[in-house]
Design a protein around this motif. Structure first.
Motif, short mmCIF file in Angstrom:
data_model
loop_
_atom_site.label_atom_id
_atom_site.label_comp_id
_atom_site.label_asym_id
_atom_site.label_seq_id
_atom_site.Cartn_x
_atom_site.Cartn_y
_atom_site.Cartn_z
N LEU A 119 -2.18 -7.83 2.61
CA LEU A 119 -1.76 -6.44 2.50
C LEU A 119 -0.49 -6.17 3.29
CD1 LEU A 119 -5.26 -4.73 2.98
CD2 LEU A 119 -4.10 -5.25 0.81
N TYR A 120 0.36 -5.31 2.73
CA TYR A 120 1.59 -4.87 3.40
C TYR A 120 1.55 -3.35 3.52
CZ TYR A 120 4.00 -9.36 3.50
OH TYR A 120 4.37 -10.64 3.80
N LEU A 172 0.84 -1.19 0.00
CA LEU A 172 0.00 0.00 0.00
C LEU A 172 0.88 1.25 0.00
CD1 LEU A 172 -2.72 -1.07 2.59
CD2 LEU A 172 -2.80 -1.24 0.09
N GLY A 173 0.40 2.27 -0.71
CA GLY A 173 1.11 3.54 -0.78
C GLY A 173 0.17 4.70 -0.54
N THR A 174 0.67 5.91 -0.79
CA THR A 174 -0.13 7.10 -0.53
C THR A 174 -0.94 7.57 -1.73
OG1 THR A 174 1.79 8.50 -1.05
CG2 THR A 174 1.43 7.92 1.28
N GLU A 175 -0.86 6.85 -2.86
CA GLU A 175 -1.65 7.25 -4.02
C GLU A 175 -3.13 7.07 -3.72
OE1 GLU A 175 2.17 5.15 -5.39
OE2 GLU A 175 0.56 4.83 -3.92
N PRO A 176 -3.92 8.13 -3.76
CA PRO A 176 -5.33 8.03 -3.36
C PRO A 176 -6.11 6.99 -4.14
CG PRO A 176 -4.66 10.33 -3.53
CD PRO A 176 -3.54 9.52 -4.09
N SER A 232 9.57 -12.08 5.01
CA SER A 232 8.11 -12.14 5.14
C SER A 232 7.45 -12.31 3.79
CB SER A 232 7.60 -10.87 5.83
OG SER A 232 6.18 -10.87 5.88
N LEU A 233 7.89 -11.54 2.78
CA LEU A 233 7.34 -11.67 1.43
C LEU A 233 7.59 -13.06 0.87
CD1 LEU A 233 8.42 -8.23 -0.10
CD2 LEU A 233 6.07 -8.97 0.35
N PRO A 263 -3.25 -5.90 8.12
CA PRO A 263 -2.09 -5.92 7.22
C PRO A 263 -0.83 -6.35 7.94
CG PRO A 263 -2.49 -3.68 7.94
CD PRO A 263 -3.61 -4.52 8.52
N SER A 264 0.18 -6.71 7.17
CA SER A 264 1.53 -6.91 7.70
C SER A 264 2.24 -5.56 7.67
CB SER A 264 2.29 -7.93 6.86
OG SER A 264 1.69 -9.20 6.92
#
Length: 318
Positions: A204-205, A183-187, A246-247, A232-233
């Motif tokens: 989810l990471y 997950l990132g900050t892109e809306p 982990s991945l 999420p992780s």
């Protein structure tokens, strides 16, 4: 391609000497942060540009591109402007020039590389490391400051493999579909991916940044997908070894019972580690990118603090 045995190690400092240094320069100020923040020697220095935006255009992003190219040229870098196909060809050519005499090490700043270029870099490295140098690749990643990396909403324009080798070819196409997604900050970018894929299994990471505002923004922009994806992780980019393990563990477990795709939204280093994990597991695992194409905002991401240095070491099985 023979299956590589891979290991990940965080490094505190760059090597004093590299056979080759590779990077990409563009409209992000952090694309040349290594000029000011790192000290190293390299026999070859190449920083590859993009054909968008053109440095000749009269706008702020193009002016930043022109300034970056000028600074790199003055520092002795070659600065070709290429598409993704030519990028991979140049990377392969540079790797083929490395010998035991010239130095078996290669370094790459992935901070301003696209996910397609990161995938091409890592795949090219592994193909060359099967029989010859280099045996390790040092990746440099400069995290961006929160204020300089905020995005407006950008519609999802394309979604597909980062590289042809990473399309994902499961032995049983009838298995359920699993997505391991960063997950990132892109809306709402993650929302679009989930709606398009409709995965049966979703892992989810969520990154933990160096700034508290970053974590708050992540929760805000991903609240919808977090509500359906379960807990999420959480990971820290400052601990890439734990993240990779982990991945790899998650990927191996899911690949046994599903059609697995990694979707590395968020930091570019997460993308590089997803590619590395997928290569380690096998060709049945895909790594796909979600892009806004030419509609992407030309955000001037600026480096925050010291870079994260990750060494990928390859030894080949079979």
């Amino acid at each position: 391609m023979k299956k590589p045995e891979l290991s990940i190690e965080r490094r505190d400092h760059p090597e004093q000497y590299y056979g080759c240094w590779l990077s990409c320069h563009g409209y992000e100020s952090r694309s040349v942060a290594h000029l000011d923040m790192l000290e190293f020697n390299a026999q070859r220095r190449v920083s590859l540009g993009f054909n968008f935006p053109a440095a000749s255009e009269d706008n702020e992003a193009s002016k930043r591109v022109a300034l970056a190219r000028r600074r790199l040229g003055e520092a002795g870098y070659e600065t070709p402007v290429v598409d993704d196909v030519a990028f991979e060809a140049i990377v392969r050519s540079e790797l083929s020039k490395l010998t035991e005499l010239s130095g078996q090490s290669v370094a790459a700043d992935i901070s301003s590389m696209s996910r397609s270029r990161i995938a091409a870099l890592v795949i090219s490295f592994f193909e060359h490391s099967r029989h010859k140098s280099p045996r390790y690749l040092d990746l440099f990643y400069f995290p961006a400051s929160f204020d300089s990396h905020k995005h407006d909403f950008e519609p999802l324009e394309s979604f597909g493999p980062c590289h042809a080798y990473l399309s994902g070819w499961p032995a049983d196409p009838d298995l359920p579909l699993a997505a391991v997604m960063g997950l990132g900050t892109e809306p709402r970018r993650a929302d679009g991916v989930v709606e398009m894929l409709e995965p049966d299994i979703l892992a989810l990471y969520l990154p933990q940044g160096d700034q508290a505002e970053y974590t708050v923004e992540l929760q805000k922009e991903n609240r919808r997908v977090l509500s359906v994806g379960g807990e999420p992780s959480y990971y820290s980019l400052r601990d890439p070894e734990s993240l990779y393990l982990s991945l790899l563990a998650t990927g191996e477990r899911l690949a046994e019972r599903s059609r697995l795709i990694f979707v590395p939204l968020g930091p570019k280093l997460f993308s590089a580690l997803c590619v590395t994990a997928a290569l380690s597991i096998g060709p049945e695992v895909g790594v796909w990118k979600a892009s806004s194409g030419r509609g992407v905002g030309l955000v001037d991401a600026q480096a925050l603090g010291d870079p994260i240095i990750v060494r990928i070491t390859s030894s080949v099985l079979g």
